[in-house]
Design a protein around this motif. Structure first.
Motif, mmCIF file in Angstrom:
data_model
loop_
_atom_site.group_PDB
_atom_site.id
_atom_site.type_symbol
_atom_site.label_atom_id
_atom_site.label_comp_id
_atom_site.label_asym_id
_atom_site.label_seq_id
_atom_site.Cartn_x
_atom_site.Cartn_y
_atom_site.Cartn_z
ATOM 1 N N ASP A 1 -18.484 -53.212 28.661
ATOM 2 C CA ASP A 1 -17.347 -53.873 28.009
ATOM 3 C C ASP A 1 -17.819 -55.066 27.185
ATOM 4 O O ASP A 1 -17.338 -55.298 26.071
ATOM 5 N N HIS B 1 -20.177 -55.821 19.804
ATOM 6 C CA HIS B 1 -20.238 -54.925 18.647
ATOM 7 C C HIS B 1 -19.025 -55.113 17.750
ATOM 8 O O HIS B 1 -19.147 -55.166 16.518
ATOM 9 N N ARG B 2 -17.841 -55.235 18.365
ATOM 10 C CA ARG B 2 -16.617 -55.387 17.563
ATOM 11 C C ARG B 2 -16.609 -56.695 16.786
ATOM 12 O O ARG B 2 -16.050 -56.775 15.695
ATOM 13 N N SER C 1 -10.966 -48.795 20.731
ATOM 14 C CA SER C 1 -10.554 -50.067 20.147
ATOM 15 C C SER C 1 -10.272 -49.964 18.655
ATOM 16 O O SER C 1 -9.600 -50.807 18.071
ATOM 17 N N ALA D 1 -19.463 -53.839 24.038
ATOM 18 C CA ALA D 1 -18.436 -53.364 23.100
ATOM 19 C C ALA D 1 -17.781 -54.540 22.389
ATOM 20 O O ALA D 1 -17.540 -54.487 21.169
ATOM 21 N N ARG D 2 -17.501 -55.598 23.131
ATOM 22 C CA ARG D 2 -16.897 -56.792 22.509
ATOM 23 C C ARG D 2 -17.848 -57.393 21.482
ATOM 24 O O ARG D 2 -17.436 -57.799 20.391
ATOM 25 N N ARG E 1 -15.661 -46.649 24.186
ATOM 26 C CA ARG E 1 -14.959 -47.943 24.156
ATOM 27 C C ARG E 1 -14.676 -48.386 22.737
ATOM 28 O O ARG E 1 -13.597 -48.895 22.430
ATOM 29 N N LEU E 2 -15.654 -48.187 21.847
ATOM 30 C CA LEU E 2 -15.462 -48.591 20.452
ATOM 31 C C LEU E 2 -14.446 -47.708 19.744
ATOM 32 O O LEU E 2 -13.676 -48.172 18.910
ATOM 33 N N VAL F 1 -17.002 -51.441 13.116
ATOM 34 C CA VAL F 1 -17.011 -50.507 14.243
ATOM 35 C C VAL F 1 -17.759 -49.255 13.805
ATOM 36 O O VAL F 1 -17.193 -48.179 13.636
ATOM 37 N N MET G 1 -20.476 -46.452 14.494
ATOM 38 C CA MET G 1 -21.085 -45.839 15.661
ATOM 39 C C MET G 1 -22.178 -44.854 15.296
ATOM 40 O O MET G 1 -22.777 -44.249 16.156
ATOM 41 N N LEU H 1 -20.282 -46.425 25.600
ATOM 42 C CA LEU H 1 -20.058 -47.494 24.633
ATOM 43 C C LEU H 1 -19.297 -46.979 23.419
ATOM 44 O O LEU H 1 -18.356 -47.629 22.939
#
Length: 254
Positions: free
Chosen positions: A19, A25-26, A252, A22-23, A248-249, A158, A160, A245
């Motif tokens: 998590d 990365h965002r 979001s 992911a935060r 999660r992305l 975002v 990937m 991961l």
């Protein structure tokens, strides 16, 4: 032979770490939003500022710049210690200001230095996570970070593709991989160059763009090598952690 079935991660420590990645990365493209406001243009509009010869030659220049940057970064590691993120941001900002001050000619002259700075910063983050930047494998992993879209990409960071890409040292080796990464990086750098040609703003736009680029690639490197370190420490399959991961992305970004 039946393919291995990877079960979802349920360990609370792992899910918390994923998590956090992911935060991170965002938030990687956060500083770029200020630059977009500053230059007052879309990324498509920015690219439209570049002359056709520059656009056509950008991929070749980027590939040549990556080749040179790898050697320069390797030599510098024995002379200059790895720097904190804030120092890299300051140096990148100064380079961008110098590049933007003279419009397109100075921005083009500054480009190889910025590529080297970014690569050296990525290598430093790899070393910080316990990986050897001198090894061929880690050099490839540094290239994977450059395969990220760039902070000016329309997906708001975002991206990937670099997480799911599979780059292996086969055939042409590292130089061949540079050829694969160059088109993606050239697009990001083309947007950077175009932003640096914004009339009147000049050095200010150049400084802001380079600050955003340095921030972005350092954050993406921390996600990338943080994930690899997490796999090593937990004994969990790295492919599974990447899938978790990406999931999660994806959630979001909807």
């Amino acid at each position: 032979m039946q393919p291995e079935i990877l079960l979802p991660v349920t360990d609370p420590g792992l899910t918390s770490a994923l998590d956090a990645l992911a935060r991170r990365h965002r938030s990687a493209s956060g500083p770029m939003m200020q630059v977009i406001s500053l230059v007052g243009a879309t990324t498509e509009g920015l690219l439209g500022r570049l002359p056709a010869p520059v656009l056509n030659g950008l991929q070749t220049a980027t590939e040549r710049g990556l080749d040179t940057a790898f050697e320069a970064a390797r030599r510098s590691r024995g002379v200059v210690a790895d720097r904190p993120d804030w120092v890299n941001k300051a140096l990148g900002t100064a380079l961008g200001a110098a590049g933007g001050a003279g419009g397109l000619p100075s921005a083009l002259a500054e480009l190889p230095f910025t590529i080297t700075l970014l690569l050296r910063a990525i290598q430093g983050i790899a070393a910080e996570h316990g990986f050897d930047p001198e090894s061929e494998e880690v050099r490839v992993e540094c290239l994977r970070v450059f395969a990220a879209a760039g902070p000016l990409d329309a997906d708001d960071g975002v991206d990937m593709g670099f997480l799911t890409a599979r780059m292996t040292l086969t055939g042409a080796g590292l130089h061949g991989l540079i050829g694969k990464v160059a088109p993606r990086l050239a697009l990001a750098l083309g947007q950077k160059l175009a932003a640096q040609t914004v009339p009147v703003l000049g050095a200010v736009a150049g400084a802001a763009v380079n600050y955003a680029f340095t921030s972005y690639y350092q954050e993406i490197a921390r996600v990338h090598f943080g994930l690899k370190r997490l796999a090593q420490e937990s004994g969990e399959d790295e492919g599974l952690l990447r899938e978790e991961l990406v999931m999660r992305l994806t959630r979001s970004s909807r």
